[in-house]
Write an enzyme that holds these catalytic residues in place. Sequence first.
Site, PDB file in Angstrom:
ATOM      1  N   ARG A  76     -16.169 -53.560 -19.779  1.00  0.00           N
ATOM      2  CA  ARG A  76     -16.602 -52.176 -19.568  1.00  0.00           C
ATOM      3  C   ARG A  76     -17.870 -51.947 -20.394  1.00  0.00           C
ATOM      4  NH1 ARG A  76     -15.062 -47.140 -22.579  1.00  0.00           N
ATOM      5  NH2 ARG A  76     -15.653 -45.439 -21.200  1.00  0.00           N
ATOM      6  N   TYR A 296      -7.224 -43.211 -30.035  1.00  0.00           N
ATOM      7  CA  TYR A 296      -7.329 -43.864 -31.347  1.00  0.00           C
ATOM      8  C   TYR A 296      -6.259 -43.379 -32.326  1.00  0.00           C
ATOM      9  CZ  TYR A 296     -11.724 -45.780 -29.750  1.00  0.00           C
ATOM     10  OH  TYR A 296     -12.656 -46.484 -29.039  1.00  0.00           O
TER      11      TYR A 296
HETATM   12  O1  IFM Z   1     -17.589 -45.836 -30.798  1.00  0.00           O
HETATM   13  C1  IFM Z   1     -16.913 -44.822 -30.140  1.00  0.00           C
HETATM   14  C2  IFM Z   1     -17.195 -44.864 -28.653  1.00  0.00           C
HETATM   15  O2  IFM Z   1     -18.563 -44.788 -28.396  1.00  0.00           O
HETATM   16  C3  IFM Z   1     -16.530 -43.709 -27.967  1.00  0.00           C
HETATM   17  N1  IFM Z   1     -15.125 -43.632 -28.301  1.00  0.00           N
HETATM   18  C4  IFM Z   1     -14.759 -43.740 -29.686  1.00  0.00           C
HETATM   19  C5  IFM Z   1     -15.420 -44.934 -30.331  1.00  0.00           C
HETATM   20  C6  IFM Z   1     -15.026 -45.033 -31.816  1.00  0.00           C
HETATM   21  O3  IFM Z   1     -15.417 -43.897 -32.493  1.00  0.00           O
END
Ligand code: IFM
Length: 456
Positions: A76, A296
């Site tokens: 991706r 996350y």
């Molecule tokens: O690095 C970022 C990414 O660009 C978008 N989602 C979260 C990641 C970690 O912060």
Amino acid sequence: MTRTFPPGFLWGAATAAYQIEGATAADGRGPSIWDTFSHTPGKVSGGDTGDVAADHYRGFREDVALMAELGLPAYRFSVSWPRVQPGGRGPANPRGLDHYDRLVDALLEHGIRPVLTLYHWDLPQELEDAGGWGARDTAARFAEYAVLVADRLGGRVPLWTTLNEPWCSAFLGYAAGVHAPGRTDPALALRAAHHLLLAHGLGTAALRAALPAGTQVSITLNLHAVEPASDTPAAADAVRRIDGLGNRLFLDPLLRGRYPADLLADTDEITDWGFVRSGDEPAIAAPIDVLGVNYYAPTLVDGGGTGPDGPSPWPGCADVRFVESTGPATAMGWPIDAGGLRALVHRVHTEYPGIPLMITENGAAFDDLVNSDGAVRDPERIAYLREHLAAVHDAIEAGVDLRGYFVWSLLDNFEWAYGYSKRFGIVHVDYATQRRVWKDSAHWYREVIRANGLKQ
Ligand code: IFM
């Protein structure tokens, strides 16, 4: 015990253009809001910029070979809008498209499925100067840009994503000001959120017309697993408010064709939502094939907030208190809790039935070092990934239609306002030499992919 994933479950790794490419002045690329922001003193830790990043624009062939060695079935990546249209409008810059043409061919030569995101935050600066995501016209410009990319790469890319994490673009960029373009205007942020969603809707319709039948179209959201910190009505209301702005603001128009009434009422002192025109909501609800979910960490909230110290990414939520978790956390300070992922996908599956899901980002930053023996030991990352993959597996077993998983990230990269101080890669990058070193997690992930499962 072995947890085996369904046949065809799509394994991959993710990156984004500005975070890895570098070469910001190459081949006619124009400036983006992140070039401007990162070159503004005080905005990014250490004064870091994406000028060189992981030098992937020049070294993409080596990186694709590395992906092949990892056994990645899918990759991706995002296309940089200012490479394709340096000023965000008008004809395509063929040299910018050539890069993605070569990248897609290299992936296909190695049997790696390209998964393409059109917008991962690098708005052409000229469009920002004309109002950015606060301007309705930006949505129309996005749809035109989408067609330029589709005309060149259609037929070779099976899965297209319009936007990555529009919540971040709108609220970190236009309300909190910690991301480009660094604005701190809550009303503008809500307007930006609507125009981002409209861009998705118009872009989806344009992609459907330009791409061969059977090509899949999606959007990726960073959904919030919001949990109450106490058993009080105030905590329950805090959950409702943050869920409204962080999740339902996006999920409802995309999948139900209308904005949530409680959110409109809660924010009516900030904006009258007059920027939503008749026909916008049905346009946003253009059918998609897959919903990308980035996860996350969970978000713990309660009542009794006294307002943030500075500009907040949560307009109208001054009374919400964000509660710090006391458990283990990553180098970002984000709590480690795979239960949030399990609950989140289950909730989407139940409340928005019928839409297949894909985890398009999940991963963790830790302070990785290359040892004197050349190895990068990252047991915490392996533990994090293992727990989260177990949660994905649990959800699939419970009936959630979850089609794939992409680790964030393939490479260490430019972590936005944190610059290069945070390492999310499963492959270590030495920014002085651009040498790549597999972390232990990369070796581990290769085995997971090979086995299509987790050995416990
Ligand atoms: O690095 C970022 C990414 O660009 C978008 N989602 C979260 C990641 C970690 O912060």
